[in-house]
Design an enzyme around this catalytic site. Structure first.
Site, PDB file in Angstrom:
ATOM      1  N   SER A 187      27.868 -11.729 -12.620  1.00  0.00           N
ATOM      2  CA  SER A 187      27.749 -11.126 -13.758  1.00  0.00           C
ATOM      3  C   SER A 187      29.504 -10.531 -13.872  1.00  0.00           C
ATOM      4  CB  SER A 187      26.859 -10.243 -13.915  1.00  0.00           C
ATOM      5  OG  SER A 187      27.223  -9.390 -15.087  1.00  0.00           O
ATOM      6  N   HIS A 231      27.383 -15.631 -15.863  1.00  0.00           N
ATOM      7  CA  HIS A 231      26.582 -14.630 -16.484  1.00  0.00           C
ATOM      8  C   HIS A 231      27.582 -14.312 -17.028  1.00  0.00           C
ATOM      9  CE1 HIS A 231      23.165 -13.139 -17.057  1.00  0.00           C
ATOM     10  NE2 HIS A 231      23.292 -12.229 -17.453  1.00  0.00           N
ATOM     11  N   MET A 264      26.702  -7.403 -25.381  1.00  0.00           N
ATOM     12  CA  MET A 264      25.794  -6.447 -25.249  1.00  0.00           C
ATOM     13  C   MET A 264      26.814  -5.889 -26.642  1.00  0.00           C
ATOM     14  SD  MET A 264      26.148  -4.591 -22.281  1.00  0.00           S
ATOM     15  CE  MET A 264      25.383  -4.802 -20.583  1.00  0.00           C
ATOM     16  N   HIS A 321      24.427 -14.327 -21.779  1.00  0.00           N
ATOM     17  CA  HIS A 321      23.031 -13.120 -22.180  1.00  0.00           C
ATOM     18  C   HIS A 321      23.256 -13.005 -23.557  1.00  0.00           C
ATOM     19  CE1 HIS A 321      20.735  -9.590 -19.723  1.00  0.00           C
ATOM     20  NE2 HIS A 321      20.107 -10.226 -21.026  1.00  0.00           N
ATOM     21  N   MET A 371      22.512  -9.671 -25.721  1.00  0.00           N
ATOM     22  CA  MET A 371      21.892  -8.318 -25.840  1.00  0.00           C
ATOM     23  C   MET A 371      22.364  -7.754 -27.274  1.00  0.00           C
ATOM     24  SD  MET A 371      22.432  -6.846 -21.708  1.00  0.00           S
ATOM     25  CE  MET A 371      23.698  -8.341 -21.594  1.00  0.00           C
ATOM     26  N   MET A 405      14.521  -9.319 -16.522  1.00  0.00           N
ATOM     27  CA  MET A 405      15.296  -8.126 -16.554  1.00  0.00           C
ATOM     28  C   MET A 405      14.284  -7.634 -15.514  1.00  0.00           C
ATOM     29  SD  MET A 405      17.831  -8.239 -18.780  1.00  0.00           S
ATOM     30  CE  MET A 405      18.438  -7.407 -17.996  1.00  0.00           C
ATOM     31  N   GLY A 456      22.090  -3.232 -20.947  1.00  0.00           N
ATOM     32  CA  GLY A 456      22.958  -2.159 -20.691  1.00  0.00           C
ATOM     33  C   GLY A 456      24.019  -2.172 -19.744  1.00  0.00           C
ATOM     34  N   ASP A 475      18.139 -10.614 -13.518  1.00  0.00           N
ATOM     35  CA  ASP A 475      18.959  -9.727 -13.602  1.00  0.00           C
ATOM     36  C   ASP A 475      18.962  -8.436 -13.413  1.00  0.00           C
ATOM     37  OD1 ASP A 475      21.287  -9.222 -14.879  1.00  0.00           O
ATOM     38  OD2 ASP A 475      21.006 -10.246 -16.606  1.00  0.00           O
TER      39      ASP A 475
HETATM   40  C1  DX5 Z   1      22.777  -5.844 -17.446  1.00  0.00           C
HETATM   41  C2  DX5 Z   1      23.237  -7.113 -17.474  1.00  0.00           C
HETATM   42  C3  DX5 Z   1      23.324  -7.357 -16.370  1.00  0.00           C
HETATM   43  C4  DX5 Z   1      24.805  -6.690 -15.472  1.00  0.00           C
HETATM   44  C5  DX5 Z   1      23.738  -6.927 -13.489  1.00  0.00           C
HETATM   45  O1  DX5 Z   1      21.930  -5.432 -18.905  1.00  0.00           O
HETATM   46  O2  DX5 Z   1      22.298  -8.237 -17.917  1.00  0.00           O
HETATM   47  O3  DX5 Z   1      23.389  -8.581 -15.968  1.00  0.00           O
HETATM   48  O4  DX5 Z   1      25.425  -7.040 -15.299  1.00  0.00           O
HETATM   49  O5  DX5 Z   1      24.253  -5.902 -13.078  1.00  0.00           O
HETATM   50  P1  DX5 Z   1      24.279  -5.789 -11.470  1.00  0.00           P
HETATM   51  O6  DX5 Z   1      24.260  -7.111 -11.034  1.00  0.00           O
HETATM   52  O7  DX5 Z   1      25.324  -5.139 -11.152  1.00  0.00           O
HETATM   53  O8  DX5 Z   1      22.609  -5.248 -11.968  1.00  0.00           O
HETATM   54 ZN    ZN Z   2      22.454 -10.428 -18.332  1.00  0.00          ZN
END
Ligand code: DX5
Ligand code: ZN
Length: 232
Positions: A10, A35, A39, A68, A70, A139, A144, A181
């Site tokens: 990510s 990834h 947001m 992804h 959000m 998730m 976030g 994720d």
């Molecule tokens: C959170 C994101 C994730 C996040 C994962 O809302 O969708 O993709 O970046 O990060 P880590 O691996 O640090 O939990």
């Molecule tokens: Zn994500």
């Protein structure tokens, strides 16, 4: 077992000042998928990157770009990401009034489509749209922010999702990826794989050395994720 496991860094946790190099280096270290966390400070309380950044990184890598969303609503922005070179576009059922329509929109634009489930969102949303889905994303933190802790109850949810997907694949012959994720690291990735995930997002675990100048700075963390997966 001969399962294919995919690792999806990510880039939310990458160094944005050198994002292009970050992506080249992390893919070169043996990861599979970029990834890309979008947001909007509305659906989730954070604001990140959009189609312009996707377009900018597209020529830098042949790796799959997994967007992804959000974001709420999703329909206005989906075509922009398709044009920007996204391979997979996933969104949350809460992000659209018409889930089936939004899934079709993604597919009609030539991308693979997926639904994302927050920790408390039921998997029932899958039941009538499996034919329109290429990836299920669970998730394991609330969306976030990077760097949160894996919610252990999500192992059971992964097993349930795996069952639904396997039953569908048996019937249809069509594969659907199951991605996890949030909070994935070398200590828990084997359990997560055993619970049924085949695609693993990892942000903070991978990019914690992002200030290093060494082009091979991600090799050892990616290797330790792979070694743990091999033990699963
Ligand atoms: C959170 C994101 C994730 C996040 C994962 O809302 O969708 O993709 O970046 O990060 P880590 O691996 O640090 O939990
Ligand atoms: Zn994500």
């Amino acid at each position: 077992m001969n399962k294919t496991f995919r690792i999806a860094p990510s880039i939310l946790s990458a160094n944005f000042a050198t994002l292009g190099q970050e992506i080249k280096d992390v893919i070169a270290s043996g990861t599979d998928i970029v990834h890309f966390d979008v947001m909007d400070n509305h659906y989730v309380p954070n604001l990140t990157i959009g189609p312009l950044v996707c377009e900018a990184i597209r020529p830098l890598t042949d790796a799959i770009i997994d967007v992804h969303l959000m974001v709420k609503p999703v329909d206005r922005i989906i075509p922009d990401f398709a044009k920007a070179g996204a391979d997979i576009i996933t969104f949350h059922p809460e992000g659209t009034e018409h889930i089936d329509r939004s899934l079709s929109l993604v597919r009609d634009l030539g991308c693979k489509s997926g639904l994302v489930f927050n920790p408390a969102t039921p998997l029932d949303y899958l039941d009538y749209v499996m034919d329109k889905i290429d990836m299920v994303l669970l998730m394991s933190v609330n969306p976030g922010f990077g760097g949160q802790k894996f919610i252990p109850e999500m192992l059971k949810k992964l097993t349930e999702a795996r069952k639904k997907i396997d039953a569908y694949t048996e019937k249809s012959g069509r594969e659907i990826w199951l991605e996890i994720d949030g909070g994935v690291n070398p200590e828990n990735i084997a359990d997560i794989a055993r619970a049924g995930a085949d695609t693993f997002v990892a942000g903070s675990a991978i990019f914690k050395n992002s200030n290093d100048a060494d082009p091979n700075r991600y090799d050892s963390i990616v290797k330790s994720l792979r070694d743990s997966l091999a033990a699963a």
